[in-house]
Design a protein around this motif. Sequence first.
Motif, PDB file in Angstrom:
ATOM      1  N   UNK A  27      47.580  51.488  41.929  1.00 40.90           N
ATOM      2  CA  UNK A  27      49.083  52.055  41.792  1.00 40.90           C
ATOM      3  C   UNK A  27      50.200  51.362  42.712  1.00 40.90           C
ATOM      4  N   UNK A  28      49.729  51.306  44.027  1.00 37.06           N
ATOM      5  CA  UNK A  28      50.625  50.292  44.746  1.00 37.06           C
ATOM      6  C   UNK A  28      51.076  49.247  44.434  1.00 37.06           C
ATOM      7  N   UNK A  29      50.360  48.196  43.949  1.00 36.01           N
ATOM      8  CA  UNK A  29      50.395  46.951  43.669  1.00 36.01           C
ATOM      9  C   UNK A  29      51.458  46.973  42.320  1.00 36.01           C
ATOM     10  N   UNK A  66      44.853  40.815  41.897  1.00 34.68           N
ATOM     11  CA  UNK A  66      44.482  40.810  40.238  1.00 34.68           C
ATOM     12  C   UNK A  66      45.733  41.146  39.566  1.00 34.68           C
ATOM     13  N   UNK A  67      46.429  42.141  40.292  1.00 32.46           N
ATOM     14  CA  UNK A  67      47.851  42.635  39.729  1.00 32.46           C
ATOM     15  C   UNK A  67      48.999  41.557  40.054  1.00 32.46           C
ATOM     16  N   UNK A  68      49.124  41.378  41.064  1.00 32.09           N
ATOM     17  CA  UNK A  68      50.306  40.556  41.912  1.00 32.09           C
ATOM     18  C   UNK A  68      49.534  39.320  42.577  1.00 32.09           C
ATOM     19  N   UNK A 106      35.662  48.130  56.615  1.00 35.51           N
ATOM     20  CA  UNK A 106      34.249  48.081  56.475  1.00 35.51           C
ATOM     21  C   UNK A 106      33.552  46.878  56.133  1.00 35.51           C
ATOM     22  N   UNK A 107      32.445  46.667  55.221  1.00 34.68           N
ATOM     23  CA  UNK A 107      31.829  45.520  54.997  1.00 34.68           C
ATOM     24  C   UNK A 107      32.221  45.125  53.530  1.00 34.68           C
ATOM     25  N   UNK A 108      32.499  43.953  53.076  1.00 40.45           N
ATOM     26  CA  UNK A 108      32.652  43.499  51.828  1.00 40.45           C
ATOM     27  C   UNK A 108      31.818  44.229  50.732  1.00 40.45           C
ATOM     28  N   UNK A 109      32.416  44.552  49.782  1.00 43.52           N
ATOM     29  CA  UNK A 109      31.830  45.264  48.651  1.00 43.52           C
ATOM     30  C   UNK A 109      32.710  45.036  47.232  1.00 43.52           C
ATOM     31  N   UNK A 110      32.188  45.325  46.174  1.00 44.29           N
ATOM     32  CA  UNK A 110      32.945  45.069  44.928  1.00 44.29           C
ATOM     33  C   UNK A 110      34.240  45.916  44.998  1.00 44.29           C
ATOM     34  N   UNK A 111      35.242  45.238  44.676  1.00 47.34           N
ATOM     35  CA  UNK A 111      36.572  46.067  44.708  1.00 47.34           C
ATOM     36  C   UNK A 111      37.333  46.183  45.828  1.00 47.34           C
ATOM     37  N   UNK A 112      37.164  44.833  46.766  1.00 50.03           N
ATOM     38  CA  UNK A 112      38.132  45.027  47.911  1.00 50.03           C
ATOM     39  C   UNK A 112      39.615  45.020  47.528  1.00 50.03           C
TER      40      UNK A 112
END
Length: 270
Positions: free
Chosen positions: A65-67, A94-96, A81-87
Motif C-alpha cells: 500500500x505504501x509503495x 518490486x513496486x518502485x 528480525x531475520x531475513x524471510x520471504x517478503x522483506x
Amino acid sequence: MNSDSAAARIDTTKPHPARRYDYWLGGKDNFPADRESADAVAEAFPTVRMAAVENRSFLRRATAYLAGEAGIRQFLDIGTGLPTAGNVHEIAQGIAPESRIVYVDNDPIVLVHARDLLDSSPEGATAYLDADLHDPERILTHPDLLATLDLTQPVALMLVAVMHFITDDQQPYELVRRLCAALPSGSHLVMTHATSDYLEAEDVARTTEANQRSGVPFRLRSGAEFARFFSGLTMVAPGVTSVTAWRPEEWRPHPRAEAVSMLGAVARIP
C-alpha cells in the motif's frame, strides 16, 4: 558492517525476539533457549505461530500500500528480525525499484545475515543498522541511515510486532513520538501489536504468566492503548483493526481475530 564480530557477540543462552519469531515462522536460525521460550508462550497461546504468519502477511500488504497507493519511497524498518520471504525491500522495490530501505535490529545474528537483507535493486538502496529501539537518537543520526534516507522526504516508519516488547517503564509512547517527530509531513507510521482485546480474563492471565516465564519482556495492550501510539496522526482506513482485516487483498479463509490476537494500523504524519 563486521559480521565476524557480530557472531562473537551472539548469546545463545538467552532467548531473543528475532530468533523466537524465526522459530515460529519455521526458520532455522534459533537456539534451544529461543525454542524453549517460544514453546512456553505457545503453551498458553497455542495459535502463536499462526499469529506470526498473519503478522507477516500484514507487513506485506502495508508495504505494498505504501509503495503503491501512498507513493512512499523510503522505509525505516525497526525490529526487522531475520531475513524471510517478503522483506520490505523486496516488496517495495518490486513496486518502485528506486525505493530505499534501512533495517534496524539489535540481535547480532541478524547482522550476520544482513547481507541477505541488503540485496537491493540497482535503482534503490538498503542498509542495516545494529542499533536498539530504546535509543532513537542513535538510529536517526546514524551515518548509514543518513547516507541512505533523506529525512526531508516522507519515510514509512515500520514498527511491526516490536512495541509489545517495550514495557510501560521503558516509555513506549515517548519512543514512538520521538521517532515520528523526526520525520516530515507525509511520512507514515505502521504498527502491529499483540492485544488483550480478544482474550478472556483467564486467557490474559495465562498468557501474561507465560510471557513472564519465557524470559522475554512483553506487554499485551488493549485497542485503546494501541490507538494512543497514533495520537495526532491521520489514520488510514480501516484504522485500528485485527491484522487479518487490514485491507485484505482478496477473500480467503483466515483465522478468527481471537486466534491471532494482533492489532495493526497505518497512519499518516500530518
